[in-house]
Design an enzyme around this catalytic site. Sequence first.
Site, PDB file in Angstrom:
ATOM      1  N   HIS A 188      -1.890  15.568 -25.767  1.00 38.83           N
ATOM      2  CA  HIS A 188      -0.819  15.261 -26.713  1.00 38.83           C
ATOM      3  C   HIS A 188      -1.185  14.157 -27.686  1.00 38.83           C
ATOM      4  CE1 HIS A 188       2.262  18.182 -26.065  1.00 38.83           C
ATOM      5  NE2 HIS A 188       1.717  18.298 -24.863  1.00 38.83           N
ATOM      6  N   ARG A 295       9.169  20.428 -30.965  1.00 37.04           N
ATOM      7  CA  ARG A 295       9.047  20.169 -29.522  1.00 37.04           C
ATOM      8  C   ARG A 295      10.237  19.298 -29.101  1.00 37.04           C
ATOM      9  NH1 ARG A 295       3.270  20.281 -30.959  1.00 37.04           N
ATOM     10  NH2 ARG A 295       2.132  21.507 -29.421  1.00 37.04           N
ATOM     11  N   ARG A 331      12.163  24.685 -30.026  1.00 35.43           N
ATOM     12  CA  ARG A 331      11.803  25.096 -28.666  1.00 35.43           C
ATOM     13  C   ARG A 331      12.648  24.307 -27.677  1.00 35.43           C
ATOM     14  NH1 ARG A 331       5.815  24.079 -26.597  1.00 35.43           N
ATOM     15  NH2 ARG A 331       6.483  21.914 -26.518  1.00 35.43           N
ATOM     16  N   GLU A 429       2.548  31.914 -23.738  1.00 36.93           N
ATOM     17  CA  GLU A 429       1.548  30.896 -23.389  1.00 36.93           C
ATOM     18  C   GLU A 429       1.061  31.039 -21.948  1.00 36.93           C
ATOM     19  OE1 GLU A 429       3.215  26.988 -24.043  1.00 36.93           O
ATOM     20  OE2 GLU A 429       5.177  27.606 -23.327  1.00 36.93           O
ATOM     21  N   ASP A 453      -1.639  26.235 -24.105  1.00 37.48           N
ATOM     22  CA  ASP A 453      -1.443  26.600 -22.704  1.00 37.48           C
ATOM     23  C   ASP A 453      -2.060  27.960 -22.387  1.00 37.48           C
ATOM     24  OD1 ASP A 453      -0.217  24.440 -21.367  1.00 37.48           O
ATOM     25  OD2 ASP A 453       1.607  24.788 -22.517  1.00 37.48           O
ATOM     26  N   CYS A 500       1.603  28.979 -32.620  1.00 37.59           N
ATOM     27  CA  CYS A 500       1.999  27.583 -32.838  1.00 37.59           C
ATOM     28  C   CYS A 500       1.110  26.618 -32.049  1.00 37.59           C
ATOM     29  CB  CYS A 500       3.473  27.364 -32.504  1.00 37.59           C
ATOM     30  SG  CYS A 500       3.851  27.656 -30.776  1.00 37.59           S
TER      31      CYS A 500
HETATM   32  C1  PEP Z   1       1.030  25.520 -26.635  1.00 34.38           C
HETATM   33  O1  PEP Z   1       0.993  25.530 -25.399  1.00 34.38           O
HETATM   34  O2  PEP Z   1       0.160  26.066 -27.355  1.00 34.38           O
HETATM   35  C2  PEP Z   1       2.127  24.828 -27.338  1.00 34.38           C
HETATM   36  C3  PEP Z   1       2.299  24.952 -28.632  1.00 34.38           C
HETATM   37  O3  PEP Z   1       2.955  24.025 -26.604  1.00 34.38           O
HETATM   38  P1  PEP Z   1       2.568  22.552 -26.066  1.00 34.38           P
HETATM   39  O4  PEP Z   1       1.265  22.158 -26.711  1.00 34.38           O
HETATM   40  O5  PEP Z   1       3.686  21.654 -26.426  1.00 34.38           O
HETATM   41  O6  PEP Z   1       2.438  22.777 -24.604  1.00 34.38           O
HETATM   42 MG    MG Z   2       2.701  24.878 -24.217  1.00 32.73          MG
END
Ligand code: PEP
Ligand code: MG
Length: 541
Positions: A188, A295, A331, A429, A453, A500
């Site tokens: 992140h 998010r 989301r 995902e 993911d 995304c």
């Molecule tokens: C992903 O998993 O690609 C996604 C966009 O969600 P996050 O990165 O918040 O898990």
């Molecule tokens: Mg994800």
Amino acid sequence: MQIFQGKSVFGGIAIGRISIFKIEKNQVVRKKIQNVSDECKRFYSAKEEASKQLGNLYDKAVKEVGEDNAAIFEVHQMMLEDEDYLESVENIINSQKVNAEFAVASTSDNFQKMFMDMKDDYMRERAADIKDISERIINILLGNKMDKSINSESSIILAEDLAPSQTVQMDKDKVLSFVTTLGSTNSHTAILARTMGIPALVSTSIPLDNLLDGAMAVVDGFEGKIYVNPTDAVLKDKRRALEEENRKKELLLQLKGQETKTIDGKKIMLYANIGNLKDLALVLENDAEGIGLFRSEFIYLEKNNFPTEEEQFKIYKTIAETMAEKSVIIRTLDIGADKKCDYFDLDAEENPALGYRAIRICLTRPDIFKTQLRALFRASVYGNIKIMYPMITSVSEINQIKHIVNIVKEDLESQEISFKIPEQGIMIETPAAALISDKLAKEVDFFSIGTNDLSQYTLAIDRQNPKLEEFYDPYHEGILKLMETVIQNAHSEGIWAGICGELGADLAMTEKFIKMGIDELSVSPGSVLAIRDKIRKIKLV
Ligand code: PEP
Ligand code: MG
């Protein structure tokens, strides 16, 4: 000059001073003291400093997230004046002749336990606040720096790694670059850096040495290097590169207002990913055509308690109104795994990424889910909101979601509250979702592929573990095959499919994705114009 190599997660050049971000683990040791009145004075002056810090945080939060969301810092300031709390600390210092740190830690434990034992949910949740204010005082007593980036100069943040809950507290206007010694390209911290459009390095071989705090440095996100105490020649060279970078950005700005379509006319929806209201400015600045992923869990991470329906409603409404009629895909809560939130009281897990997270929490704690859905349905009246559910693996989960959506709908109707049920899609995902996307496509309005993911689960590579980067192949045939299946299945049922995850912003893949038939790309705001530029140069036939 010293040069350290890292892995770049976003290009660009940053020149500035290093600021080490280190939240020490508070190891409170019980020490006997002689002078109890001096110790009490030490405690009270730390308490005053804590109150001052909270005041600064309040002012900052009001500007960034509005008065309602900032109110928690005022509540904490009030709790610092609680007579029972102060009396308990003083008593422990006086009766046991112990140091203030120990007295605060003991008081914190006792008060947390007292709150946790209460019947009322609201009162039980106050335990987290007690923990928070006590840790702040202990940090001050121990001389640890918290909130150090606040009111300091713009700097290059050097840290071991940054949890989402730490980055939400940072004054992001003052961050020139992130450099972490741990962290992976899909962590992140990396996503945050891309959202902010600033150079960042992860897994960097630099020591977290306090001597580096305040040192001049250059981060080169193209080379993946940080130069500490650069020579005049390097500085001159990098300043020139920075100017060149800025010139390129200016050129891209000419693409604002232009359509995102290939030479032969295939139109792609080019949206942006955001984590909070403040990112909206970046969305507008970079002319994204909508928001492809908000998010929403960051609303929860920014708080010390569950955000209320009203608080959420205001945020969603503001986004919907700001984006006018453009799509705003929100989301639902994706807490769990690396996004930890104390007040959810989640158990420690052996494999958090495979654990109790996202939709699994929402389906088993429907009160939390219903509050968010109510806020979303109400805000949908004010713009073009769409809802997206994370971590789906089965049709049965969608049926359970539909059941809860129905209950919320009936509740709102019976209460005569105005609302709208927006389009609803899912994140693809998990490999399971990709493989049964033919069935899922019959149930929802759109798909958005979460490659972060999807890659982690397909390759069985923990996205947080920097040691596995050498095994991580973002272009793995297995991932691309799954993506192709998803797009085809979406189109067979007449719904659209987008990406995304971070891979959606990879310029080396843009042409391939468009040839696969992708309809939408949602990327960090800073990547929007570069992708538009790329798409406008693609010829499909
Ligand atoms: C992903 O998993 O690609 C996604 C966009 O969600 P996050 O990165 O918040 O898990
Ligand atoms: Mg994800």
